[in-house]
Scaffold this motif. Sequence first.
Motif, PDB file in Angstrom:
ATOM      1  N   TRP A  26       0.815  -1.121  -0.138  1.00 23.58           N
ATOM      2  CA  TRP A  26       0.031  -0.012   0.017  1.00 23.58           C
ATOM      3  C   TRP A  26       0.846   1.235  -0.042  1.00 23.58           C
ATOM      4  CZ3 TRP A  26      -0.355   3.614   4.151  1.00 23.58           C
ATOM      5  CH2 TRP A  26      -1.520   4.433   4.120  1.00 23.58           C
ATOM      6  N   GLY A  27       1.845   1.295   0.909  1.00 22.67           N
ATOM      7  CA  GLY A  27       2.932   2.355   0.966  1.00 22.67           C
ATOM      8  C   GLY A  27       3.749   2.673  -0.548  1.00 22.67           C
ATOM      9  N   ILE A  28       3.851   1.820  -0.948  1.00 23.60           N
ATOM     10  CA  ILE A  28       4.632   1.743  -2.189  1.00 23.60           C
ATOM     11  C   ILE A  28       3.775   2.064  -3.282  1.00 23.60           C
ATOM     12  CG2 ILE A  28       6.053   0.481  -3.803  1.00 23.60           C
ATOM     13  CD1 ILE A  28       7.218  -1.171  -1.698  1.00 23.60           C
ATOM     14  N   ALA A  29       2.766   1.459  -3.406  1.00 23.11           N
ATOM     15  CA  ALA A  29       1.610   2.108  -4.397  1.00 23.11           C
ATOM     16  C   ALA A  29       1.339   3.265  -4.342  1.00 23.11           C
ATOM     17  CB  ALA A  29       0.368   0.968  -4.484  1.00 23.11           C
ATOM     18  N   ARG A  30       1.208   3.859  -3.267  1.00 21.49           N
ATOM     19  CA  ARG A  30       0.438   5.146  -3.066  1.00 21.49           C
ATOM     20  C   ARG A  30       1.836   6.272  -3.571  1.00 21.49           C
ATOM     21  NH1 ARG A  30       0.347   7.085   1.699  1.00 21.49           N
ATOM     22  NH2 ARG A  30      -1.166   8.812   1.458  1.00 21.49           N
ATOM     23  N   GLY A  31       2.955   5.775  -3.689  1.00 23.17           N
ATOM     24  CA  GLY A  31       4.030   6.867  -3.947  1.00 23.17           C
ATOM     25  C   GLY A  31       3.950   7.181  -5.434  1.00 23.17           C
ATOM     26  N   LYS A  32       3.121   6.603  -6.452  1.00 24.42           N
ATOM     27  CA  LYS A  32       2.953   6.776  -7.761  1.00 24.42           C
ATOM     28  C   LYS A  32       2.001   8.024  -8.042  1.00 24.42           C
ATOM     29  CE  LYS A  32       2.066   4.837 -12.296  1.00 24.42           C
ATOM     30  NZ  LYS A  32       1.697   3.871 -13.126  1.00 24.42           N
ATOM     31  N   PRO A  33       2.248   9.030  -8.480  1.00 26.43           N
ATOM     32  CA  PRO A  33       1.161  10.117  -8.713  1.00 26.43           C
ATOM     33  C   PRO A  33      -0.170   9.620  -9.463  1.00 26.43           C
ATOM     34  CG  PRO A  33       3.344  10.993  -8.851  1.00 26.43           C
ATOM     35  CD  PRO A  33       3.435   9.460  -8.720  1.00 26.43           C
ATOM     36  N   GLY A  34      -1.176   9.880  -9.123  1.00 30.83           N
ATOM     37  CA  GLY A  34      -2.249   9.628  -9.702  1.00 30.83           C
ATOM     38  C   GLY A  34      -2.880   8.119  -9.701  1.00 30.83           C
ATOM     39  N   PHE A  35      -2.203   7.352  -9.009  1.00 36.35           N
ATOM     40  CA  PHE A  35      -2.509   5.992  -8.513  1.00 36.35           C
ATOM     41  C   PHE A  35      -3.590   5.902  -7.768  1.00 36.35           C
ATOM     42  CE2 PHE A  35      -2.316   1.876  -6.667  1.00 36.35           C
ATOM     43  CZ  PHE A  35      -2.260   0.727  -7.720  1.00 36.35           C
ATOM     44  N   GLU A  36      -4.534   4.992  -7.890  1.00 38.90           N
ATOM     45  CA  GLU A  36      -5.872   5.298  -6.982  1.00 38.90           C
ATOM     46  C   GLU A  36      -5.632   3.807  -6.290  1.00 38.90           C
ATOM     47  OE1 GLU A  36      -8.958   5.461  -4.937  1.00 38.90           O
ATOM     48  OE2 GLU A  36      -8.272   7.159  -6.387  1.00 38.90           O
ATOM     49  N   VAL A  37      -5.387   3.996  -5.042  1.00 37.66           N
ATOM     50  CA  VAL A  37      -5.120   2.773  -4.415  1.00 37.66           C
ATOM     51  C   VAL A  37      -6.233   1.975  -3.968  1.00 37.66           C
ATOM     52  CG1 VAL A  37      -4.352   1.992  -1.837  1.00 37.66           C
ATOM     53  CG2 VAL A  37      -3.218   3.897  -3.133  1.00 37.66           C
ATOM     54  N   THR A  38      -7.506   2.614  -3.841  1.00 33.29           N
ATOM     55  CA  THR A  38      -8.852   2.065  -3.380  1.00 33.29           C
ATOM     56  C   THR A  38      -9.433   1.188  -4.564  1.00 33.29           C
ATOM     57  OG1 THR A  38      -9.447   3.749  -1.898  1.00 33.29           O
ATOM     58  CG2 THR A  38     -11.276   2.231  -2.821  1.00 33.29           C
ATOM     59  N   GLY A  39      -9.573   0.033  -4.159  1.00 28.93           N
ATOM     60  CA  GLY A  39      -9.981  -0.994  -5.322  1.00 28.93           C
ATOM     61  C   GLY A  39      -8.837  -1.639  -6.258  1.00 28.93           C
ATOM     62  N   ASN A  40      -7.644  -1.224  -6.088  1.00 25.38           N
ATOM     63  CA  ASN A  40      -6.385  -1.649  -6.861  1.00 25.38           C
ATOM     64  C   ASN A  40      -5.232  -2.340  -6.123  1.00 25.38           C
ATOM     65  OD1 ASN A  40      -7.340  -0.835  -9.657  1.00 25.38           O
ATOM     66  ND2 ASN A  40      -7.496   1.271  -8.512  1.00 25.38           N
ATOM     67  N   LEU A  41      -5.527  -2.955  -4.972  1.00 27.79           N
ATOM     68  CA  LEU A  41      -4.675  -3.547  -4.367  1.00 27.79           C
ATOM     69  C   LEU A  41      -4.626  -5.225  -4.268  1.00 27.79           C
ATOM     70  CD1 LEU A  41      -3.794  -1.338  -1.191  1.00 27.79           C
ATOM     71  CD2 LEU A  41      -2.381  -1.620  -3.339  1.00 27.79           C
ATOM     72  N   ALA A  42      -5.102  -5.652  -5.395  1.00 29.80           N
ATOM     73  CA  ALA A  42      -5.092  -7.257  -5.848  1.00 29.80           C
ATOM     74  C   ALA A  42      -5.842  -7.961  -4.547  1.00 29.80           C
ATOM     75  CB  ALA A  42      -3.604  -7.746  -5.456  1.00 29.80           C
ATOM     76  N   ALA A  43      -7.055  -7.348  -4.260  1.00 24.32           N
ATOM     77  CA  ALA A  43      -7.920  -8.175  -3.161  1.00 24.32           C
ATOM     78  C   ALA A  43      -8.598  -9.082  -3.944  1.00 24.32           C
ATOM     79  CB  ALA A  43      -8.782  -6.944  -2.554  1.00 24.32           C
ATOM     80  N   ASN A  44      -8.921 -10.063  -2.969  1.00 18.96           N
ATOM     81  CA  ASN A  44      -9.796 -11.078  -3.639  1.00 18.96           C
ATOM     82  C   ASN A  44     -11.382 -10.684  -3.430  1.00 18.96           C
ATOM     83  OD1 ASN A  44      -7.470 -12.871  -1.777  1.00 18.96           O
ATOM     84  ND2 ASN A  44      -7.819 -13.367  -3.920  1.00 18.96           N
TER      85      ASN A  44
END
Length: 265
Positions: free
Chosen positions: A115-133
């Motif tokens: 989560w912390g690394i993914a948030r480091g990309k500008p414009g990346f929407e974390v919610t719904g995009n973290l490989a959840a089942n």
Amino acid sequence: MRTPSMRARLGAEALGTFWLVFGGCGSAVLAAVFLAPNVVAGQSVQLGIGHLGVSLAFGLTVMTMAYAVGHVSGAHFNPAVTIGAAVAKRFEWKDVPAYVGTQVAAGLLAGLAVWGIARGKPGFEVTGNLAANGYGDHSPGGYGLVAVLCAEVILTAFFLYVILGSTDERAPTGFAPIAIGLALTLIHLISIPVSNTSVNPARSTAVAFFNGNGAPGQLWAFWLAPVVGAAIAGATYHLVTSVDRRDEDIAGQIHPDDVGSGPAS
């Protein structure tokens, strides 16, 4: 060989579970899709690893950590494997809570890291995009609850059959982690479109709360189905194969020169 202490076993489980979640889910979130500009054509080129790469990543995490720490803890890295092994009477029930708690905690730490690394990309929407089942609207392929439950039960059961069989003393020595890692790769190749592939409640829990978007409310399915599948395999392995190794504790029994004698997941 001296049996490792519980502290050492739990440390190995934490390390292995963290690597499984970070490597597997991290590859799905950070590397599955990667668009690079094509200056000549004026379009973007997909250089990501895709479903095949993510499947290999999950399998490789298990294989590498089974070789690295399997001789310490048995390399479960998965509450369903721990419970299935206990049902098969190849792991002591009294140690199950400690193993499962450690696996879930380590998975959550890995989910936090992704989560912390993914948030480091500008414009990346974390919610719904973290490989959840997920199932229904949250299934990559739109598969319903019943289909997802069936897939998870069947795939986890076969995963446990592979683990229990490849760690038999009559199996080729030293190859159990390879068989188990390839089994997990195959499982992901089959079911990423169905549920994003769980077969591991710790993996599902690890990213569900960081992902949001309905994933926490569906988490129950990815505890129930893998545990049921693992329990079925644990209860029937000796009946199906006529190999009865019950009452043999498999934790901490993967020796450096005999990696095939304990489970990994």
